[in-house]
Design an enzyme around this catalytic site. Structure first.
Site, PDB file in Angstrom:
ATOM      1  N   LYS A  61      61.460  31.227  94.590  1.00 34.94           N
ATOM      2  CA  LYS A  61      61.578  29.798  94.863  1.00 34.94           C
ATOM      3  C   LYS A  61      62.719  29.197  94.059  1.00 34.94           C
ATOM      4  CE  LYS A  61      56.657  28.779  95.625  1.00 34.94           C
ATOM      5  NZ  LYS A  61      56.797  28.248  96.997  1.00 34.94           N
TER       6      LYS A  61
ATOM      7  N   ARG B  38      48.630  33.465 102.639  1.00 33.38           N
ATOM      8  CA  ARG B  38      47.986  33.950 103.876  1.00 33.38           C
ATOM      9  C   ARG B  38      47.669  35.435 103.782  1.00 33.38           C
ATOM     10  NH1 ARG B  38      53.087  31.911 107.284  1.00 33.38           N
ATOM     11  NH2 ARG B  38      52.913  30.323 105.656  1.00 33.38           N
TER      12      ARG B  38
HETATM   13  N1  BES Z   1      52.146  27.831  97.325  1.00 36.80           N
HETATM   14  C1  BES Z   1      53.112  27.577  98.325  1.00 36.80           C
HETATM   15  C2  BES Z   1      52.880  26.268  99.073  1.00 36.80           C
HETATM   16  C3  BES Z   1      53.003  25.005  98.276  1.00 36.80           C
HETATM   17  C4  BES Z   1      54.178  24.287  98.285  1.00 36.80           C
HETATM   18  C5  BES Z   1      51.920  24.491  97.596  1.00 36.80           C
HETATM   19  C6  BES Z   1      54.288  23.109  97.594  1.00 36.80           C
HETATM   20  C7  BES Z   1      52.015  23.306  96.894  1.00 36.80           C
HETATM   21  C8  BES Z   1      53.199  22.615  96.911  1.00 36.80           C
HETATM   22  C9  BES Z   1      53.112  28.707  99.359  1.00 36.80           C
HETATM   23  O1  BES Z   1      52.773  29.958  98.877  1.00 36.80           O
HETATM   24  C10 BES Z   1      54.496  28.818  99.883  1.00 36.80           C
HETATM   25  O2  BES Z   1      55.354  29.207  99.145  1.00 36.80           O
HETATM   26  N2  BES Z   1      54.664  28.458 101.144  1.00 36.80           N
HETATM   27  C11 BES Z   1      55.932  28.526 101.777  1.00 36.80           C
HETATM   28  C12 BES Z   1      55.748  29.238 103.096  1.00 36.80           C
HETATM   29  C13 BES Z   1      57.038  29.644 103.732  1.00 36.80           C
HETATM   30  C14 BES Z   1      57.698  30.730 102.916  1.00 36.80           C
HETATM   31  C15 BES Z   1      56.723  30.127 105.130  1.00 36.80           C
HETATM   32  C16 BES Z   1      56.428  27.105 101.993  1.00 36.80           C
HETATM   33  O3  BES Z   1      55.604  26.219 102.248  1.00 36.80           O
HETATM   34  O4  BES Z   1      57.599  26.891 101.833  1.00 36.80           O
HETATM   35 MN    MN Z   2      54.431  31.017  98.095  1.00 34.17          MN
END
Ligand code: BES
Ligand code: MN
Ligand code: ZN
Length: 501
Positions: A282, A356
């Site tokens: 990230k 997921r």
């Molecule tokens: N834990 C994150 C989602 C999240 C984002 C929670 C902001 C709380 C605040 C999740 O694991 C994630 O990284 N999701 C990605 C999915 C994408 C890679 C398809 C996202 O939402 O960007």
């Molecule tokens: Mn994630």
């Protein structure tokens, strides 16, 4: 905190502070006129001055005058038509939080009109106010600083004032509210803790202590057994960290037993103690928030404990797949292909779509243990936060009757959900060159695609709650601090209790 329901008039109740909620414009009629008179007209004067405003959670404090309480705290409930169960809950929290840093030992709250403005009447108002006060006591700043001075006061006594009410019924309702509030705070206290403090093994240890306290069965699955069980997605996410993954399984009731509604309910919570994104790392901005990515796990662990307090022995399962999603020499790589517990092959094209993966295996395991109804709860997508913000949880479910059952529990709990659609046409966006499917498609419709992915792992009625927007607040409000909100804990408790004997 002691709890007492009194059926006296509010001006006859001795307390450090008497809180007085009012809906709409401040109209000095009936009991409010008497309260104002005994407070030497302070309410009317503060309102005329504009110090006390008729906007929701607006407050002003006045001297008690001839009231038996030392101080009077008026609080606006906002327009009467907008007073929902959630607003009553938040009024309880906002009253308590308004007193942060003050020396208050006994707080009395007059129910006023609140019971007449919501379904469930005064009993519901008593339950929600008591729960709200308890949730309002929660202060994340005390987790690492026990001497923090500006916390909401730890009350010796909460007095709910409902003249002419059924004292026994209100007491019972309010006691339930206290227990539900304490459960939410248990979830929040775990959830807010930092990733250098709470690893999967530490969370499993907390779950063990909770299980012991409440007579729950617990099983913590370590990597070797997870491998035997075929949890390839769960293990792939967990492999990148020196802190090994743990699949936490809690059960109340006898193995294989159905509840009074004929269900074997399993609640499954995402437990990512830290989500760096893994190899698909990230960006740095706000990455620190990803210690909250274990919110779902903390919520299901607390919820089964709350059910154990309110209706011991109610059959249910809580499962929390717990991992750290980290980059490293042992991490899953984009393009790795793994086999899920149900035999489906998955192409991990993005290691940041890890929630997921661990949930899919946990849902399969819940069914293997005999679950007939599933609810999963997860901080799953940034997309849900962009769509709905921090006030409304995005929800999916099938069949509709099961969704409606969960939504009704949410309604009773004073929590808000918005149902989102499965759009079958998007499923082909998860097609893989090699495997049954990938773990992400293109970003458009990503929220729906995350649910389509999870659907591959449910063969029984199932609801998915995406709390990435609602699980924690970035800014404090009148009714809650920044950080974990405890959202959906009460919904899951209500849902499980609808199957209690
Ligand atoms: N834990 C994150 C989602 C999240 C984002 C929670 C902001 C709380 C605040 C999740 O694991 C994630 O990284 N999701 C990605 C999915 C994408 C890679 C398809 C996202 O939402 O960007
Ligand atoms: Mn994630
Ligand atoms: Zn995540």
């Amino acid at each position: 905190m002691q709890l007492r329901v009194v059926v006296d008039q509010p001006w006859d109740v001795a307390a450090d502070v008497l809180a007085v909620p009012f809906a709409g414009d401040l109209r000095l009629e009936g009991p409010l006129a008497e309260i104002d008179k005994r407070a030497d007209g302070e309410l009317a004067a503060l309102y005329a001055l504009g110090e006390l405003k008729a906007e929701r959670y607006g407050t002003a404090m006045a001297a008690g005058g001839q009231l038996r309480a030392g101080r009077l705290l008026a609080m606006s409930a906002g327009d009467a038509a907008g007073v929902s169960r959630q607003v009553v809950l938040r009024i309880g929290s906002a009253i308590e939080r308004r007193l942060a840093g003050r020396s208050v030992r006994t707080l009395a709250i007059w129910l006023g009109d609140l019971g007449h403005l919501i379904d469930g009447g005064e009993e519901a108002a008593a339950e929600l106010l008591a729960r709200g006060v308890v949730e309002g006591e929660f202060e994340p700043a005390t987790i690492y600083r026990p001497d923090y001075k500006n916390a909401p006061p730890a009350l010796d006594e909460l007095i709910l004032v409902a003249p002419g009410a059924d004292r026994a019924a209100l007491t019972k309702a309010a006691e339930r509210g206290v227990i539900v509030g304490e459960g939410a705070n248990l979830a929040r206290r775990l959830d807010n803790r930092a990733a250098n403090d709470v690893s999967p093994e530490v969370l499993a240890g907390e779950a063990r202590a909770i299980a012991e306290r409440h007579g729950l069965f617990i099983d913590v699955i370590e990597p070797a057994r997870a491998a035997e069980l075929g949890m390839g997605m769960f293990l792939a996410v967990g492999s990148g960290s020196d802190n090994p993954p743990r699949m936490i399984v809690l059960r109340s009731g006898e193995e294989g037993a159905s509840d009074a509604a004929g269900r074997r309910l399993a609640i499954v919570g995402k437990g990512v103690c830290f989500d760096s994104g893994g190899i698909s790392i990230k960006p740095a901005a706000q990455m620190e928030e990803m210690k909250m990515d274990k919110t779902g796990a903390c919520t299901v662990i607390a919820a089964i404990a709350t059910v154990a307090r309110l209706a011991p022995g109610t059959p249910m399962l809580a499962i929390a797949p717990t991992v750290e999603n980290m980059p490293g020499p042992h991490s899953a790589r984009p393009g790795d292909i793994v086999k899920a517990m149900n035999g489906k092959t998955v192409d991990i094209v993005n290691t940041d779509a890890e929630g997921r993966l661990i949930l899919g295996d946990a849902m399969c395991y819940a069914e293997k243990l005999g679950a007939t109804h599933l609810v999963d709860i997860a901080t799953l997508t940034g997309a849900v936060a962009r769509a709905l913000g921090d006030q409304m949880t995005g929800a999916f479910g099938s069949p509709q009757t099961w969704y409606d059952t969960v939504a009704a529990a949410g309604e009773r709990a004073g929590e808000r959900y918005w149902q989102l659609p499965f759009i079958d046409e998007y499923r082909k966006d998860l097609d893989s060159w090699y495997a049954d499917f990938t773990n992400t498609g293109s970003a458009d419709g990503g929220l729906v695609k995350s649910a389509l992915f999870l659907r591959e792992f449910a063969t029984v009625p199932w609801v998915h709650l995406d709390i990435a927007g609602t699980g924690y607040f970035r800014k404090k409000t009148a009714y809650a601090p920044a950080g974990a909100t405890g959202v959906a804990h009460a919904t899951l408790v209500e849902l499980a209790l609808s199957g209690a004997k």
